[in-house]
Design an enzyme around this catalytic site. Structure first.
Site, PDB file in Angstrom:
ATOM      1  N   ARG A  80       0.853  -1.188   0.000  1.00 24.61           N
ATOM      2  CA  ARG A  80       0.000   0.000   0.000  1.00 24.61           C
ATOM      3  C   ARG A  80       0.892   1.242   0.000  1.00 24.61           C
ATOM      4  O   ARG A  80       1.597   1.518   0.966  1.00 24.61           O
ATOM      5  CB  ARG A  80      -0.914  -0.002   1.224  1.00 24.61           C
ATOM      6  CG  ARG A  80      -1.811   1.235   1.254  1.00 24.61           C
ATOM      7  CD  ARG A  80      -2.636   1.351   2.517  1.00 24.61           C
ATOM      8  NE  ARG A  80      -3.184   2.712   2.519  1.00 24.61           N
ATOM      9  CZ  ARG A  80      -3.271   3.486   3.590  1.00 24.61           C
ATOM     10  NH1 ARG A  80      -2.858   3.065   4.762  1.00 24.61           N
ATOM     11  NH2 ARG A  80      -3.768   4.703   3.473  1.00 24.61           N
ATOM     12  N   HIS A 124      -3.308  10.861   0.241  1.00 27.51           N
ATOM     13  CA  HIS A 124      -2.849  10.682   1.617  1.00 27.51           C
ATOM     14  C   HIS A 124      -2.359  12.040   2.148  1.00 27.51           C
ATOM     15  O   HIS A 124      -1.181  12.213   2.456  1.00 27.51           O
ATOM     16  CB  HIS A 124      -1.738   9.623   1.666  1.00 27.51           C
ATOM     17  CG  HIS A 124      -1.475   9.066   3.031  1.00 27.51           C
ATOM     18  ND1 HIS A 124      -1.517   7.715   3.307  1.00 27.51           N
ATOM     19  CD2 HIS A 124      -1.165   9.661   4.203  1.00 27.51           C
ATOM     20  CE1 HIS A 124      -1.223   7.516   4.581  1.00 27.51           C
ATOM     21  NE2 HIS A 124      -1.002   8.687   5.146  1.00 27.51           N
ATOM     22  N   GLU A 169      -7.604   8.378   5.873  1.00 26.34           N
ATOM     23  CA  GLU A 169      -7.861   9.031   7.160  1.00 26.34           C
ATOM     24  C   GLU A 169      -8.387  10.468   7.057  1.00 26.34           C
ATOM     25  O   GLU A 169      -7.749  11.424   7.506  1.00 26.34           O
ATOM     26  CB  GLU A 169      -6.591   9.019   8.007  1.00 26.34           C
ATOM     27  CG  GLU A 169      -6.149   7.640   8.410  1.00 26.34           C
ATOM     28  CD  GLU A 169      -4.975   7.625   9.366  1.00 26.34           C
ATOM     29  OE1 GLU A 169      -4.687   6.560   9.925  1.00 26.34           O
ATOM     30  OE2 GLU A 169      -4.337   8.683   9.562  1.00 26.34           O
ATOM     31  N   ASN A 290      -7.583   1.762   9.735  1.00 24.49           N
ATOM     32  CA  ASN A 290      -6.284   2.072  10.334  1.00 24.49           C
ATOM     33  C   ASN A 290      -6.511   2.224  11.834  1.00 24.49           C
ATOM     34  O   ASN A 290      -7.397   2.986  12.249  1.00 24.49           O
ATOM     35  CB  ASN A 290      -5.718   3.393   9.808  1.00 24.49           C
ATOM     36  CG  ASN A 290      -5.484   3.392   8.312  1.00 24.49           C
ATOM     37  OD1 ASN A 290      -5.645   2.386   7.639  1.00 24.49           O
ATOM     38  ND2 ASN A 290      -5.087   4.533   7.781  1.00 24.49           N
ATOM     39  N   TYR A 292      -4.507   2.209  15.905  1.00 23.97           N
ATOM     40  CA  TYR A 292      -3.272   2.162  16.694  1.00 23.97           C
ATOM     41  C   TYR A 292      -3.528   1.990  18.183  1.00 23.97           C
ATOM     42  O   TYR A 292      -2.836   1.235  18.847  1.00 23.97           O
ATOM     43  CB  TYR A 292      -2.457   3.438  16.446  1.00 23.97           C
ATOM     44  CG  TYR A 292      -1.908   3.526  15.050  1.00 23.97           C
ATOM     45  CD1 TYR A 292      -0.644   3.006  14.733  1.00 23.97           C
ATOM     46  CD2 TYR A 292      -2.654   4.083  14.014  1.00 23.97           C
ATOM     47  CE1 TYR A 292      -0.144   3.065  13.446  1.00 23.97           C
ATOM     48  CE2 TYR A 292      -2.157   4.149  12.714  1.00 23.97           C
ATOM     49  CZ  TYR A 292      -0.909   3.636  12.442  1.00 23.97           C
ATOM     50  OH  TYR A 292      -0.418   3.685  11.160  1.00 23.97           O
ATOM     51  N   GLU A 363      -3.704  -0.058   8.208  1.00 19.01           N
ATOM     52  CA  GLU A 363      -2.554   0.408   8.993  1.00 19.01           C
ATOM     53  C   GLU A 363      -2.678  -0.104  10.414  1.00 19.01           C
ATOM     54  O   GLU A 363      -3.757  -0.072  10.996  1.00 19.01           O
ATOM     55  CB  GLU A 363      -2.465   1.941   9.062  1.00 19.01           C
ATOM     56  CG  GLU A 363      -2.003   2.638   7.818  1.00 19.01           C
ATOM     57  CD  GLU A 363      -1.863   4.150   8.014  1.00 19.01           C
ATOM     58  OE1 GLU A 363      -1.613   4.594   9.163  1.00 19.01           O
ATOM     59  OE2 GLU A 363      -2.017   4.879   7.022  1.00 19.01           O
TER      60      GLU A 363
END
Length: 456
Positions: A80, A124, A169, A290, A292, A363
């Site tokens: 990606r 992005h 995002e 994505n 985290y 991600e």
């Protein structure tokens, strides 16, 4: 106590790595590339830690053959990356730059020759500067221009690219770029940033339609999501956490998957044409997440500023982000909570049911800033522990019925980490920014072994 064995994944599960154009390419003034919002942002004193810029970054523009070899040796199925809009269309509209398309021709063909599926993101965060100066994502016209750009790229690459991502995002660009001023373009509009969210979602829908019209298929989006936990059971904290959850998560997922914004945000959003919602909810083939770490949110507290990525947020916001204590932390000071990853994915299945298409983890990763030791190794065991724990958490979600088709680690290599400059290292490959030497880390070899041995 021994760690549990690596979980098994389906034989067709996609293993990948992710990057983004401004973070790795460099060559910002070469071969006709136009300036982007990030080129302008990094030139402003004090915007980026250490005054770092993406002018050179990882010099991927010149070193992409080496980076493809590293991915081939790693054994990933897919890569990606993102197209630089201003490398392809220097002003964000008008003529195409042949040299820009030519670079991505070489990258895509090199990946295909190596048996790696190109999985590009069209956008992005690096908005062509001319469009930014005309209002950027506060301007509806930018979404229309994005649709035209998607048509150009789709027509050129549809026969060679098996997986597409429209936008990365939009929540981060909206909140940090237009709301808090932490990222480009550096505006501090608070809730006045919400029109940018709508236009980014509109761009996504127009992008899906343009790609399909150009013959492309297998199209999704990469949205950032995090479980939101209330700081306490008090009514004030629960309400604040609910508002944050809607602004950070559901305002970006609900329109795509249900065709409507969360009802709780109706008073904050301008009147939206019904035709826009039809475009935004154009069916997608899969949905990218994505993720985290979870967020702990409460009501505003007197004398305590809410922080995001080390930056203070507007003290007038009706919520505050609290420090989640009692967990290990990455070197970016993000808490490591694998169980929250499971909770997030299961929550998506419960919220959307049959409306939820297959998921990809586009991600997931950790900033662990270990350098090269005297033996030439990068012993980043904490990153290995992060990946191991999160993949186990992913397997738990899949066993609970969540349809996840692949996992892309962020990132292939250390790179320019936006407002944090080069201070944070997310890569499986260490980059010496002075010499551009690439050194695979212990986590690279761990991931290589996982890809080889975890499938039945």
């Amino acid at each position: 106590m021994e760690k549990p064995a690596l979980p098994r994944f389906p034989s067709d599960f996609v293993w990948g790595v992710s990057t983004a154009s401004y973070q790795i390419e460099g060559a910002v003034k070469e071969d006709g590339r136009g300036p982007s919002s990030w080129d302008a942002f990094v030139a402003e004193p004090g915007r980026v830690l250490g005054g770092d810029t993406g002018d050179v970054a990882c010099d991927h523009y010149h070193r992409y053959p080496e980076d493809i070899r590293l991915m081939a040796e790693l054994g990933v199925d897919a890569y990606r990356f993102s197209f630089s809009w201003s490398r392809i269309q220097p002003g964000g509209t008008g003529p195409v730059n042949p040299a820009g398309l030519g670079f991505y021709d070489k990258l895509v063909d090199g990946l295909l020759d190596a048996g790696i599926a190109p999985s590009p993101t069209l956008f992005h965060w690096d908005t062509p500067l001319e469009l930014e100066q005309a209002g950027g994502w506060l301007n509806r016209d930018t979404a229309e221009r994005f649709g035209e750009y998607a048509q150009i790229v789709g027509e050129h690459f549809a026969d060679r690219i098996p997986r597409w991502i429209t936008v990365n995002e939009p929540v981060v660009l909206t909140m940090l770029g237009y709301g808090a001023g932490i990222h480009a373009p550096g505006l501090e509009l608070g809730f006045g940033a919400l029109p940018a969210a709508h236009h980014l979602l509109l761009a996504h829908g127009l992008g899906v339609q343009a790609l399909r019209a150009a013959g492309a298929s297998n199209i999704g989006i990469a949205n950032n999501h995090a479980v939101t936990w209330s700081a306490s059971t008090s009514e004030e904290d629960v309400q604040a956490a609910g508002l944050y959850d809607n602004i950070a998560n559901w305002i970006f997922a609900d329109p795509i998957l249900t065709g409507a914004y969360p009802q709780e945000l109706a008073s904050l959003l301008p009147e939206v044409p019904e035709a826009d919602m039809v475009v935004i909810s154009t069916p997608i083939d899969w949905y990218g997440i994505n993720s985290y770490n979870p967020m702990l949110v409460g009501a505003p507290t007197v004398g305590e500023a809410a922080l995001m990525d080390g930056h203070e947020l507007d003290a007038s916001l009706p919520f505050s982000l609290r420090e989640l204590q009692g967990y290990p932390r990455t070197d970016f000071d993000w808490p490591v909570v694998p169980a929250a990853f499971t909770e997030l994915l299961v929550g998506f299945k419960e919220r959307y049911g049959k409306k939820l298409p297959p998921l990809y983890i586009t991600e997931n990763g950790a900033a662990i800033n270990t350098g090269v030791d005297v033996d030439g190794r990068v012993p980043d065991q904490r990153r290995i522990d992060f990946m191991d724990a999160h993949l186990h958490a992913l397997r738990v979600a899949m066993d609970a019925g969540v349809d996840v088709r692949g996992y892309f680690y962020w990132s292939l290599m250390d790179n320019f980490e936006w407002a944090a400059g080069f201070s944070q290292r997310f890569g499986l490959v260490h980059v010496d920014y002075e010499t551009q030497k690439r050194t695979p880390k212990d986590s690279y070899y761990w991931y290589q072994d996982l890809i080889r041995h975890t499938q039945p």
